[in-house]
Design a protein around this motif. Structure first.
Motif, PDB file in Angstrom:
ATOM      1  N   GLY C 109       0.802  -1.227   0.000  1.00 20.62           N
ATOM      2  CA  GLY C 109       0.000   0.000   0.000  1.00 20.62           C
ATOM      3  C   GLY C 109       0.828   1.266   0.000  1.00 20.62           C
ATOM      4  N   HIS C 110       0.680   2.050   1.067  1.00 25.77           N
ATOM      5  CA  HIS C 110       1.276   3.369   1.066  1.00 25.77           C
ATOM      6  C   HIS C 110       2.786   3.330   1.176  1.00 25.77           C
ATOM      7  CE1 HIS C 110      -2.465   5.298   0.856  1.00 25.77           C
ATOM      8  NE2 HIS C 110      -2.918   4.731   1.948  1.00 25.77           N
ATOM      9  N   TYR C 111       3.328   2.262   1.744  1.00 23.61           N
ATOM     10  CA  TYR C 111       4.782   2.196   1.805  1.00 23.61           C
ATOM     11  C   TYR C 111       5.346   1.998   0.415  1.00 23.61           C
ATOM     12  CZ  TYR C 111       4.292   2.126   6.772  1.00 23.61           C
ATOM     13  OH  TYR C 111       3.988   2.489   8.045  1.00 23.61           O
ATOM     14  N   LEU C 112       4.612   1.249  -0.396  1.00 21.14           N
ATOM     15  CA  LEU C 112       5.023   1.083  -1.782  1.00 21.14           C
ATOM     16  C   LEU C 112       4.949   2.434  -2.489  1.00 21.14           C
ATOM     17  CD1 LEU C 112       5.757  -0.827  -4.091  1.00 21.14           C
ATOM     18  CD2 LEU C 112       3.334  -0.982  -4.583  1.00 21.14           C
ATOM     19  N   ALA C 113       3.857   3.152  -2.240  1.00 23.63           N
ATOM     20  CA  ALA C 113       3.704   4.489  -2.832  1.00 23.63           C
ATOM     21  C   ALA C 113       4.886   5.364  -2.429  1.00 23.63           C
ATOM     22  CB  ALA C 113       2.395   5.117  -2.373  1.00 23.63           C
ATOM     23  N   MET C 114       5.228   5.285  -1.128  1.00 25.83           N
ATOM     24  CA  MET C 114       6.328   6.089  -0.607  1.00 25.83           C
ATOM     25  C   MET C 114       7.651   5.731  -1.281  1.00 25.83           C
ATOM     26  SD  MET C 114       6.790   8.362   1.658  1.00 25.83           S
ATOM     27  CE  MET C 114       7.990   9.122   0.621  1.00 25.83           C
ATOM     28  N   ALA C 115       7.911   4.443  -1.412  1.00 31.47           N
ATOM     29  CA  ALA C 115       9.180   4.006  -1.984  1.00 31.47           C
ATOM     30  C   ALA C 115       9.286   4.414  -3.451  1.00 31.47           C
ATOM     31  CB  ALA C 115       9.320   2.487  -1.841  1.00 31.47           C
ATOM     32  N   THR C 116       8.207   4.221  -4.208  1.00 33.01           N
ATOM     33  CA  THR C 116       8.265   4.599  -5.617  1.00 33.01           C
ATOM     34  C   THR C 116       8.354   6.119  -5.740  1.00 33.01           C
ATOM     35  OG1 THR C 116       5.857   4.438  -5.647  1.00 33.01           O
ATOM     36  CG2 THR C 116       7.079   2.605  -6.573  1.00 33.01           C
ATOM     37  N   LEU C 117       7.663   6.811  -4.848  1.00 35.28           N
ATOM     38  CA  LEU C 117       7.759   8.274  -4.822  1.00 35.28           C
ATOM     39  C   LEU C 117       9.206   8.702  -4.585  1.00 35.28           C
ATOM     40  CD1 LEU C 117       6.449  11.176  -4.385  1.00 35.28           C
ATOM     41  CD2 LEU C 117       6.399  10.587  -1.991  1.00 35.28           C
ATOM     42  N   GLY C 118       9.845   8.059  -3.609  1.00 33.11           N
ATOM     43  CA  GLY C 118      11.234   8.376  -3.289  1.00 33.11           C
ATOM     44  C   GLY C 118      12.137   8.150  -4.483  1.00 33.11           C
ATOM     45  N   LEU C 119      11.952   7.020  -5.132  1.00 33.16           N
ATOM     46  CA  LEU C 119      12.746   6.688  -6.308  1.00 33.16           C
ATOM     47  C   LEU C 119      12.575   7.756  -7.382  1.00 33.16           C
ATOM     48  CD1 LEU C 119      14.498   4.307  -7.238  1.00 33.16           C
ATOM     49  CD2 LEU C 119      12.487   3.421  -8.412  1.00 33.16           C
ATOM     50  N   GLY C 120      11.314   8.126  -7.620  1.00 29.79           N
ATOM     51  CA  GLY C 120      11.033   9.149  -8.631  1.00 29.79           C
ATOM     52  C   GLY C 120      11.685  10.471  -8.276  1.00 29.79           C
ATOM     53  N   ILE C 121      11.615  10.852  -6.993  1.00 26.60           N
ATOM     54  CA  ILE C 121      12.161  12.154  -6.604  1.00 26.60           C
ATOM     55  C   ILE C 121      13.679  12.162  -6.685  1.00 26.60           C
ATOM     56  CG2 ILE C 121      12.451  13.712  -4.630  1.00 26.60           C
ATOM     57  CD1 ILE C 121       9.548  13.523  -4.143  1.00 26.60           C
ATOM     58  N   ILE C 122      14.315  11.045  -6.303  1.00 26.91           N
ATOM     59  CA  ILE C 122      15.771  10.984  -6.421  1.00 26.91           C
ATOM     60  C   ILE C 122      16.167  11.161  -7.890  1.00 26.91           C
ATOM     61  CG2 ILE C 122      17.784   9.478  -6.217  1.00 26.91           C
ATOM     62  CD1 ILE C 122      16.413   8.255  -3.737  1.00 26.91           C
ATOM     63  N   LEU C 123      15.459  10.464  -8.775  1.00 26.78           N
ATOM     64  CA  LEU C 123      15.776  10.583 -10.198  1.00 26.78           C
ATOM     65  C   LEU C 123      15.603  12.024 -10.682  1.00 26.78           C
ATOM     66  CD1 LEU C 123      14.141   7.317 -11.588  1.00 26.78           C
ATOM     67  CD2 LEU C 123      16.575   7.864 -11.463  1.00 26.78           C
ATOM     68  N   SER C 124      14.515  12.685 -10.234  1.00 31.39           N
ATOM     69  CA  SER C 124      14.303  14.042 -10.735  1.00 31.39           C
ATOM     70  C   SER C 124      15.302  15.016 -10.121  1.00 31.39           C
ATOM     71  CB  SER C 124      12.861  14.496 -10.536  1.00 31.39           C
ATOM     72  OG  SER C 124      12.610  14.778  -9.205  1.00 31.39           O
ATOM     73  N   MET C 125      15.778  14.733  -8.889  1.00 35.25           N
ATOM     74  CA  MET C 125      16.825  15.581  -8.292  1.00 35.25           C
ATOM     75  C   MET C 125      18.109  15.488  -9.104  1.00 35.25           C
ATOM     76  SD  MET C 125      15.659  16.901  -5.311  1.00 35.25           S
ATOM     77  CE  MET C 125      17.241  17.578  -4.937  1.00 35.25           C
ATOM     78  N   VAL C 126      18.413  14.265  -9.554  1.00 35.71           N
ATOM     79  CA  VAL C 126      19.620  14.083 -10.358  1.00 35.71           C
ATOM     80  C   VAL C 126      19.511  14.914 -11.637  1.00 35.71           C
ATOM     81  CG1 VAL C 126      20.946  12.428 -11.715  1.00 35.71           C
ATOM     82  CG2 VAL C 126      20.109  11.797  -9.447  1.00 35.71           C
ATOM     83  N   VAL C 127      18.335  14.871 -12.253  1.00 35.67           N
ATOM     84  CA  VAL C 127      18.136  15.613 -13.497  1.00 35.67           C
ATOM     85  C   VAL C 127      18.292  17.119 -13.260  1.00 35.67           C
ATOM     86  CG1 VAL C 127      16.417  16.249 -15.196  1.00 35.67           C
ATOM     87  CG2 VAL C 127      16.692  13.870 -14.578  1.00 35.67           C
ATOM     88  N   VAL C 128      17.756  17.606 -12.125  1.00 36.32           N
ATOM     89  CA  VAL C 128      17.844  19.038 -11.838  1.00 36.32           C
ATOM     90  C   VAL C 128      19.281  19.462 -11.555  1.00 36.32           C
ATOM     91  CG1 VAL C 128      17.233  20.812 -10.150  1.00 36.32           C
ATOM     92  CG2 VAL C 128      15.484  19.264 -11.009  1.00 36.32           C
ATOM     93  N   ASN C 129      20.015  18.607 -10.852  1.00 33.46           N
ATOM     94  CA  ASN C 129      21.329  19.030 -10.368  1.00 33.46           C
ATOM     95  C   ASN C 129      22.486  18.789 -11.324  1.00 33.46           C
ATOM     96  OD1 ASN C 129      20.736  20.221  -7.866  1.00 33.46           O
ATOM     97  ND2 ASN C 129      20.284  18.195  -7.037  1.00 33.46           N
TER      98      ASN C 129
END
Lengths: 382, 291, 312
Positions: C109-129
């Motif tokens: 459930g939400h932990y999966l949402a959290m983990a995939t969210l985290g993965l997505g945000i790390i990837l987008s941080m890399v793109v920004v930086n």
């Protein structure tokens, strides 16, 4: 069969009539793609308000070339991909005569290939150097470049003998473009960047970055490149940590809101700015005094809000566009473009524009004024 | 060196306390309904914005604060009544999308009626920083941390000592069973939303003097609150506080010692690692599958 | 000769897509149709994960971003052919998705949402930086897509390409659902433990579907990058992930055609809402809420249920 032909004829006749009557009062369609919401709304919102206000004003005084102006505008939500789609809509569906906008450099660069292909004159309101270097045939811009902001600041630092500078930039298009340009021109002014920190546009506390900067040996000044509330938080944290170094900001904070938010902590902050915030303090001989005073007054009356230098860029864009149309004597896209490129000494809120085939911005470094905040108000430096 | 470390720690605790307050709201609603309420950030925004605008309009600070909390609580109740309750027993994903819709609606309304400008609130106890071993701390930070502490204690008492609090816990464990023993689960859900919104507003008001507030601050605070709540373990009030503080401290330490560019990514690296090894978060309850 | 309802649906979709160009009278309408098809393709893939295995992902924009930036960076900075860049992006995405799938999909459930969210945000941080590679927040231009010396230029050509991809992915998704593997998929959503007891290797299915949906997102990221010709980090961001999930849920979970409908609605809405000057966000939020309250299973399944009920 006969009936159908008849209908066709009447439709054709009606269409002819429509075109016939249209030429006289057919509006000139100005298209705009702006970031009215999202992270760049701080820029896009006053830009839209300005365009709306001046389209009204121009129409009241008879329009341009005897035709009224019609503003067709879309909000890209600060996303370049959407700006690209809306620009297509303006070109293909709304058939606009001129496009103003691209609040951010990303949006502008996403629109640029489309206007080049469709051959529509386009004035961007974004700051990056790449927009006009090298000059693209149909792409123009009104704001000073971020490089000019950095140069103006470094020039001031050089005069004050400050050579070791810490850079703190916002993690947004505006901040990162500024960071890149600052790094590119620092050496030209004999400046060494001794720290390179960033913060997020919605960050709530920058003491960690500033503490780190404070600890850098030999640092003589801090240069912040950002927009809106972020730089105000930096300014407060700066005071909280008791850092005594000179603090420079970019033109991203050239609004009264910044002084109000940062309060006493903003005392002594220096920044480059268009003339707008100091409209009232300009000497009467200043060629820009009337333009910026009128703009500021009209904006404040119409929207009951503080005028912003970013709205000023939109004013400049619209005025340059309509001026070019008047000189071209038509809205023919090619002629308007040529007229725009031939703009000479056109005084607007950002300065006096002198365009040429190789310079599609037309502003010089002197168009940026150096300001200092003293006693909670702007002071013009020389 | 020590003063630097201490400064990073202060920064982390201040920011962390904000996240913690946001996370408590998430946890509370999750406890009562199993839903992640993506509108939580907007309650935080509503609190800060209402208070700032009321003070600007000349309302005395304490009254403005009280009114702002009421505004946000009312918004919370309305969202529950008009959006969550009618959806009834929909799937959790459906409810999540509804809260996203609610969040957009609230933010949009704030944008239309309260404007897009940034607003400040005067600090409660002045702007002179306290100096402790060479590091500085704003009095407002103490307010944030202090109130967070009070909230934790109050919630602990509420859940541990009152029938109502136990009702919330019972509802989260097993809704049907709770209904059978006479708990009004519908009221519990309403209560959870009202309380979460009020808590969110308190957080939004407390941080407004330091961070300023605008119609779109809820996005970031909501996201961080969710992360903090998941880090600590969803549904655990204590976990939410620890998660929030941890999140704030990790960000500050990363910005201070590693890289400010990646400070926002670090908590997520941490969260992935934690979830890989502790799939229920730090303090989450072990769920058993029903077959 | 009787046709399966899914085959009928597929033929109907193909027919609509074939005659649609008649209504597309200018480049802007083509542009809309192309964006719809791109979103629909991703949504169909994502729905396999969300609708059929019951796993939420709030990080699929990250995978989209990997594909998009792989194409952009490899073609413009390293001069690789665009086809190869697309494949490298897809393979990289598959690798990453596979590596994280097992630990992530163990979550609920939400932990999966959290983990995939985290993965997505790390990837987008890399793109920004990583501004030297990606151009940072201001983005970077992307060259035209060319294959064997031929470039895809103009909206019409792109329409054909994305429609073919959409049909291909839709057909594949329908086949997967009809096959025994698909029944296993549906079992996972219904009752994971029961499925496991019945001998279905649920984890391995979930991993495969996760990887598949990620690869679809990545390929469409590459396609989008070349089509739009300009890329900013927003494509990899949290809001894009939310948008994708919303398409799936709005259209109807566990309904392939529902996802397509959801994508069409969500692509069209912002264009229609531009008439609401300043109220766009409010109206959009209200529409989301009302749809999900009154059509809780999503647009298509709820409507189908209603009509089926009336017919019976």
């Amino acid at each position: 069969m006969e009936k159908r032909t008849f209908i066709k004829f009447t439709l054709a006749a009606a269409a002819c009539a429509a075109i016939g009557t249209a030429t006289a009062a057919d509006p000139i369609r100005i298209g705009a793609v702006l970031s009215v919401t999202g992270p760049a709304a701080y820029l896009g919102d006053p830009e839209l308000k300005t365009l709306q206000m001046y389209v009204e004003t121009l129409n009241k005084s008879g329009g341009v070339l005897g035709r009224p102006l019609e503003l067709v505008h879309y909000d890209d939500g600060s996303e370049a991909g959407k700006a690209n789609g809306f620009a297509k809509r303006l070109i293909e569906n709304d058939k606009v005569d001129f496009i103003i906008g691209g609040t951010t450099s990303g949006a502008t660069m996403a629109i640029a290939p489309l206007v080049e292909r469709a051959q529509v004159p386009f004035i961007s309101l974004a700051g990056a150097v790449v927009i006009v270097e090298p000059a693209k045939k149909w792409v123009f811009k009104t704001p000073h470049t971020d490089r000019m902001a950095a140069e103006r600041v470094f020039d001031d630092m050089k005069k004050a003998g400050l050579t070791k500078v810490a850079l703190l930039s916002e993690n947004s298009g505006f901040g990162q473009s500024g960071r890149k340009e600052a790094q590119a021109v620092a050496a030209k002014y004999g400046i060494t960047l001794v720290a390179d920190e960033t913060y997020g546009p919605k960050d709530t506390d920058m003491t960690a970055q500033l503490t780190k900067i404070k600890g850098v040996p030999g640092v003589q000044a801090v240069f912040v490149f950002g927009l809106g509330q972020g730089p105000a938080v930096v300014t407060k944290n700066f005071a909280q940590l008791g850092i005594k170094l000179p603090l420079y900001q970019s033109h991203g904070v050239a609004s009264d809101e910044y002084i109000r938010l940062a309060g006493a902590a903003a005392e002594g902050v220096r920044l480059p700015s268009p003339a707008l915030p100091v409209a009232a303090k300009l000497p009467a001989t200043d060629p820009q005094k009337k333009v910026v005073s009128d703009y500021a007054k009209l904006f404040a009356e119409r929207w009951k809000a503080e005028p912003s230098t970013f709205g000023g860029y939109a004013y400049d864009g619209l005025m340059l566009a309509t001026d070019a149309m008047r000189r071209a004597g038509s809205t023919d896209k090619g002629k308007v473009r040529d007229a725009l490129e031939a703009t000479t000494n056109f005084v607007a809120t950002s300065g006096a524009f002198n365009m040429s085939a190789s310079d599609h911005m037309g502003l010089s470094l002197s168009a940026f004024r150096m300001l200092e905040i003293r006693n909670g108000d702007w002071t013009l430096l020389n | 060196m020590l003063s630097e470390l201490l400064q990073f720690l202060f920064s982390g605790l201040t920011v962390g306390a904000m996240y913690a307050l946001a996370a408590v709201g998430f946890s509370l609603i999750y406890s009562a309904s199993g839903v992640i309420n993506f509108a939580q950030g907007e309650f935080i925004m509503l609190g800060g914005m209402s208070a700032a605008l009321l003070v600007q309009a000349g309302v005395p600070l304490p009254l403005a604060i009280a009114l702002a909390v009421l505004v946000a609580a009312a918004a919370g109740l309305i969202v529950e009544k008009l959006a969550i309750e009618p959806a009834g027993n929909s799937e959790v994903v459906t409810l999540v999308i509804i809260t996203i819709g609610a969040s957009l609606t609230l933010r949009g309304l704030a944008e239309v009626f309260l404007g897009k400008g940034n607003h400040a609130l005067p600090a409660f106890s002045g702007e002179d920083p306290l100096v402790i071993f060479g590091a500085t701390l704003m009095p407002q930070s103490l307010w944030v941390m202090g109130v967070t502490l009070v909230v934790v204690l109050a919630l602990g008492l509420f859940f541990g000592r009152t029938t109502l609090g136990k009702g919330v816990l019972a509802t989260s464990c097993n809704k049907l069973a709770a209904q059978l023993v006479g708990i009004n689960t519908r009221f519990i859900l309403l209560l959870a939303f009202g309380l979460s919104a009020a808590l969110g507003a308190v957080g939004g008001i407390l941080v407004a003097p330091m961070t300023y507030t605008s119609y779109d601050v809820g996005i970031m605070m909501g996201l961080k609150g969710f992360v903090a709540a998941a880090l600590g373990g969803l549904g655990s009030g204590f976990g939410a506080i620890v998660g929030g503080l941890l999140l704030g401290i990790v960000e500050a330490m990363t910005a201070g010692y590693i890289s400010s560019a990646y400070k926002d990514a670090m908590p997520f690296v941490l969260i992935l690692l934690i979830l890989f090894f502790l799939p229920q978060g730090l303090f989450g309850k072990k769920a058993t599958d029903r077959v | 000769m009787t046709m399966k309802p899914t085959t009928r649906g597929f033929l109907f979709l193909a027919f609509v897509l074939a005659v649609l160009p008649l209504a597309l009278t200018n480049g802007y309408y083509y542009d809309l149709a192309i964006r719809m098809a791109i979103n629909a393709t991703i949504a169909v893939g994502l729905n396999l994960l969300i609708g059929y295995t019951g796993q939420i992902s709030l990080g699929h924009a990250g995978f989209f971003g990997i594909g998009a930036y792989a194409s952009a960076i490899l073609t413009s900075r390293y001069g690789l052919p665009s086809g190869l860049a697309l494949i490298i992006g897809a393979v990289a995405t598959a690798g990453l998705a596979f590596a994280v799938a097992r630990p992530i999909l163990k979550l609920k459930g939400h932990y999966l949402a959290m983990a995939t969210l985290g993965l997505g945000i790390i990837l987008s941080m890399v793109v920004v930086n990583e501004t030297d590679l990606t151009g940072g927040p201001d983005g970077m231009p992307v060259d035209a897509f060319s294959l064997f010396g031929m470039q895809i230029v103009g909206e019409q050509a792109w329409y054909v390409v994305v429609v073919l991809i959409l049909l291909l992915v839709t057909r594949a998704a329908l086949n997967l659902i009809d096959a025994p593997a698909g029944r296993a998929l549906q079992a996972i959503h219904g009752a994971e433990i029961a499925a496991r007891v019945a001998g279905v290797d649920t984890t391995s299915f979930k991993v495969r579907v996760f990887v598949l949906s990620a690869v679809v997102a990545s390929v469409m990221g590459s396609v989008t990058a070349h089509y739009v010709g300009f890329l900013t980090p927003g494509v990899a961001g949290f809001f894009h992930s939310i948008e994708l999930v919303t398409m799936v849920v709005l259209g109807g979970m566990a309904s392939v055609f529902g996802s397509i409908l959801g994508a069409v609605v969500l692509t069209l809405l912002p264009q229609l809402l531009s008439a609401f000057e300043g109220w766009e966000t409010v109206v959009f939020g209200l529409i989301l809420m009302l749809t999900m309250i009154f059509l809780p299973r999503g647009i298509l399944p709820t409507l189908r249920l209603k009509f089926a009920g009336r017919a019976a």
